[in-house]
Design a protein around this motif. Structure first.
Motif, PDB file in Angstrom:
ATOM      1  N   UNK A 192      19.219   5.379  -3.959  1.00 60.37           N
ATOM      2  CA  UNK A 192      18.938   4.748  -2.667  1.00 60.37           C
ATOM      3  C   UNK A 192      17.455   4.593  -2.364  1.00 60.37           C
ATOM      4  N   UNK A 193      16.589   5.303  -3.078  1.00 62.35           N
ATOM      5  CA  UNK A 193      15.152   5.207  -2.828  1.00 62.35           C
ATOM      6  C   UNK A 193      14.476   4.179  -3.736  1.00 62.35           C
ATOM      7  N   UNK A 194      15.250   3.299  -4.336  1.00 65.73           N
ATOM      8  CA  UNK A 194      14.683   2.286  -5.229  1.00 65.73           C
ATOM      9  C   UNK A 194      15.203   0.912  -4.844  1.00 65.73           C
ATOM     10  N   UNK A 195      14.265  -0.024  -4.695  1.00 66.61           N
ATOM     11  CA  UNK A 195      14.611  -1.427  -4.445  1.00 66.61           C
ATOM     12  C   UNK A 195      14.192  -2.239  -5.653  1.00 66.61           C
ATOM     13  N   UNK A 197      13.278 -22.464 -22.102  1.00 68.14           N
ATOM     14  CA  UNK A 197      13.720 -21.088 -22.234  1.00 68.14           C
ATOM     15  C   UNK A 197      13.686 -20.393 -20.871  1.00 68.14           C
ATOM     16  N   UNK A 198      14.587 -19.458 -20.672  1.00 65.10           N
ATOM     17  CA  UNK A 198      14.674 -18.727 -19.415  1.00 65.10           C
ATOM     18  C   UNK A 198      13.576 -17.666 -19.372  1.00 65.10           C
ATOM     19  N   UNK A 199      12.903 -17.567 -18.219  1.00 63.42           N
ATOM     20  CA  UNK A 199      11.859 -16.571 -18.008  1.00 63.42           C
ATOM     21  C   UNK A 199      12.316 -15.668 -16.876  1.00 63.42           C
ATOM     22  N   UNK A 200      12.072 -14.365 -17.009  1.00 64.92           N
ATOM     23  CA  UNK A 200      12.520 -13.424 -15.990  1.00 64.92           C
ATOM     24  C   UNK A 200      11.404 -12.458 -15.640  1.00 64.92           C
ATOM     25  N   UNK A 201      11.295 -12.137 -14.349  1.00 64.77           N
ATOM     26  CA  UNK A 201      10.332 -11.159 -13.855  1.00 64.77           C
ATOM     27  C   UNK A 201      11.098 -10.145 -13.037  1.00 64.77           C
ATOM     28  N   UNK A 202      10.625  -8.901 -13.084  1.00 61.60           N
ATOM     29  CA  UNK A 202      11.289  -7.871 -12.295  1.00 61.60           C
ATOM     30  C   UNK A 202      10.248  -6.970 -11.651  1.00 61.60           C
ATOM     31  N   UNK A 203      10.620  -6.408 -10.522  1.00 66.73           N
ATOM     32  CA  UNK A 203       9.738  -5.501  -9.787  1.00 66.73           C
ATOM     33  C   UNK A 203      10.618  -4.452  -9.126  1.00 66.73           C
ATOM     34  N   UNK A 204      10.286  -3.179  -9.307  1.00 65.67           N
ATOM     35  CA  UNK A 204      11.016  -2.085  -8.674  1.00 65.67           C
ATOM     36  C   UNK A 204      10.060  -1.332  -7.761  1.00 65.67           C
ATOM     37  N   UNK A 215       0.850  -1.183   0.000  1.00 65.65           N
ATOM     38  CA  UNK A 215       0.000   0.000   0.000  1.00 65.65           C
ATOM     39  C   UNK A 215       0.892   1.241   0.000  1.00 65.65           C
ATOM     40  N   UNK A 216       0.470   2.308  -0.687  1.00 64.88           N
ATOM     41  CA  UNK A 216       1.244   3.547  -0.642  1.00 64.88           C
ATOM     42  C   UNK A 216       1.352   4.053   0.792  1.00 64.88           C
ATOM     43  N   UNK A 217       2.512   4.550   1.145  1.00 69.93           N
ATOM     44  CA  UNK A 217       2.743   5.066   2.493  1.00 69.93           C
ATOM     45  C   UNK A 217       3.369   4.054   3.434  1.00 69.93           C
ATOM     46  N   UNK A 218       3.538   2.802   3.012  1.00 70.66           N
ATOM     47  CA  UNK A 218       4.183   1.810   3.878  1.00 70.66           C
ATOM     48  C   UNK A 218       5.657   2.167   4.054  1.00 70.66           C
ATOM     49  N   UNK A 219       6.177   1.843   5.221  1.00 69.19           N
ATOM     50  CA  UNK A 219       7.593   2.103   5.476  1.00 69.19           C
ATOM     51  C   UNK A 219       8.442   1.013   4.845  1.00 69.19           C
ATOM     52  N   UNK A 220       9.748   1.280   4.751  1.00 69.54           N
ATOM     53  CA  UNK A 220      10.671   0.283   4.203  1.00 69.54           C
ATOM     54  C   UNK A 220      10.623  -1.000   5.020  1.00 69.54           C
ATOM     55  N   UNK A 221      10.468  -0.841   6.301  1.00 69.58           N
ATOM     56  CA  UNK A 221      10.437  -2.000   7.186  1.00 69.58           C
ATOM     57  C   UNK A 221       9.214  -2.885   6.902  1.00 69.58           C
ATOM     58  N   UNK A 224      11.271  10.333   2.905  1.00 67.40           N
ATOM     59  CA  UNK A 224      10.981   9.985   4.300  1.00 67.40           C
ATOM     60  C   UNK A 224      10.651   8.503   4.435  1.00 67.40           C
ATOM     61  N   UNK A 225      11.196   7.673   3.528  1.00 72.23           N
ATOM     62  CA  UNK A 225      11.129   6.200   3.603  1.00 72.23           C
ATOM     63  C   UNK A 225       9.710   5.641   3.557  1.00 72.23           C
ATOM     64  N   UNK A 226       8.859   6.195   2.708  1.00 70.26           N
ATOM     65  CA  UNK A 226       7.524   5.648   2.522  1.00 70.26           C
ATOM     66  C   UNK A 226       7.365   5.225   1.066  1.00 70.26           C
ATOM     67  N   UNK A 227       6.667   4.121   0.857  1.00 75.03           N
ATOM     68  CA  UNK A 227       6.446   3.585  -0.481  1.00 75.03           C
ATOM     69  C   UNK A 227       5.562   4.547  -1.275  1.00 75.03           C
ATOM     70  N   UNK A 228       6.052   4.960  -2.448  1.00 78.34           N
ATOM     71  CA  UNK A 228       5.274   5.877  -3.278  1.00 78.34           C
ATOM     72  C   UNK A 228       4.945   5.293  -4.646  1.00 78.34           C
ATOM     73  N   UNK A 229       5.629   4.234  -5.074  1.00 80.85           N
ATOM     74  CA  UNK A 229       5.323   3.685  -6.385  1.00 80.85           C
ATOM     75  C   UNK A 229       5.978   2.339  -6.613  1.00 80.85           C
TER      76      UNK A 229
END
Length: 177
Positions: A71-74, A86-93, A48-54, A99-104
């Motif tokens: 540093x603000x991207x995982x 065949x190799x399949x790959x998925x990615x998520x950023x 959810x938007x606003x979640x902390x990194x933890x 202020x360490x809150x999830x925005x996108x």
């Protein structure tokens, strides 16, 4: 002459072994190769938007890549190569604010959309429409248990059981200190 013949035979044998090393034998089991973070649609739906990194780390686990220059991207990467396939790959950023809150988030998953629906390009359709009520399969009529039978004894025991309400857990604190 004998020495040259022996050399040619040895050379042919070595070349044959080298060629055979690249072949795959039928019936040989090849393992699936998995690498990275396993990310599921259920995990993405919990974000959810606003979640902390933890909180995000609790749901998703540690990111595979934490970029020094961003540093603000995982980044979470997952690849699988089924045995011989065949190799399949998925990615998520995941993007965090200063202020360490999830925005996108960005990647192969979308919140609330299952992978099957995204691939097929269809929305989850309701099973029935209001004009057409659901057709229930006809259930066989139950016959009452015969007096004194084992079925009647079991039914009496079931009827005498007292129900106990299941305690409802309190929701987790959305803003931990």
């Amino acid at each position: 002459m004998q020495n040259a013949k022996h050399m040619l035979t040895s050379l042919a044998f070595v070349l044959g072994l080298a060629a055979l090393a690249g072949c795959s034998f039928p019936g040989v089991y090849k393992i699936d190769i998995q690498q990275g973070n396993v990310v599921t649609q259920d995990m993405i739906d919990q974000l959810k938007p606003g979640m902390t990194r933890r909180q995000v780390r609790f749901i998703m686990g540690n990111p595979l890549i934490t970029d020094t220059f961003h540093p603000n991207r995982w980044d979470y990467l997952y690849s699988i190569q089924p045995g011989g396939g065949a190799r399949q790959q998925e990615r998520m950023s995941l993007i965090f604010s200063d202020n360490d809150q999830l925005v996108g988030l960005n990647g192969d998953f979308m919140p609330g959309v299952s992978r099957d629906e995204a691939i097929l390009g269809t929305e989850a359709a309701p099973a029935t429409t209001p004009e057409q009520p659901a057709q229930q399969p006809e259930q066989p009529k139950e016959q009452p248990a015969k007096p004194g039978s084992l079925e009647e004894q079991i039914q009496q025991e079931v009827d005498q059981v007292e129900t106990v309400p299941v305690p409802t857990p309190e929701p987790l604190d959305a803003n931990p200190q």
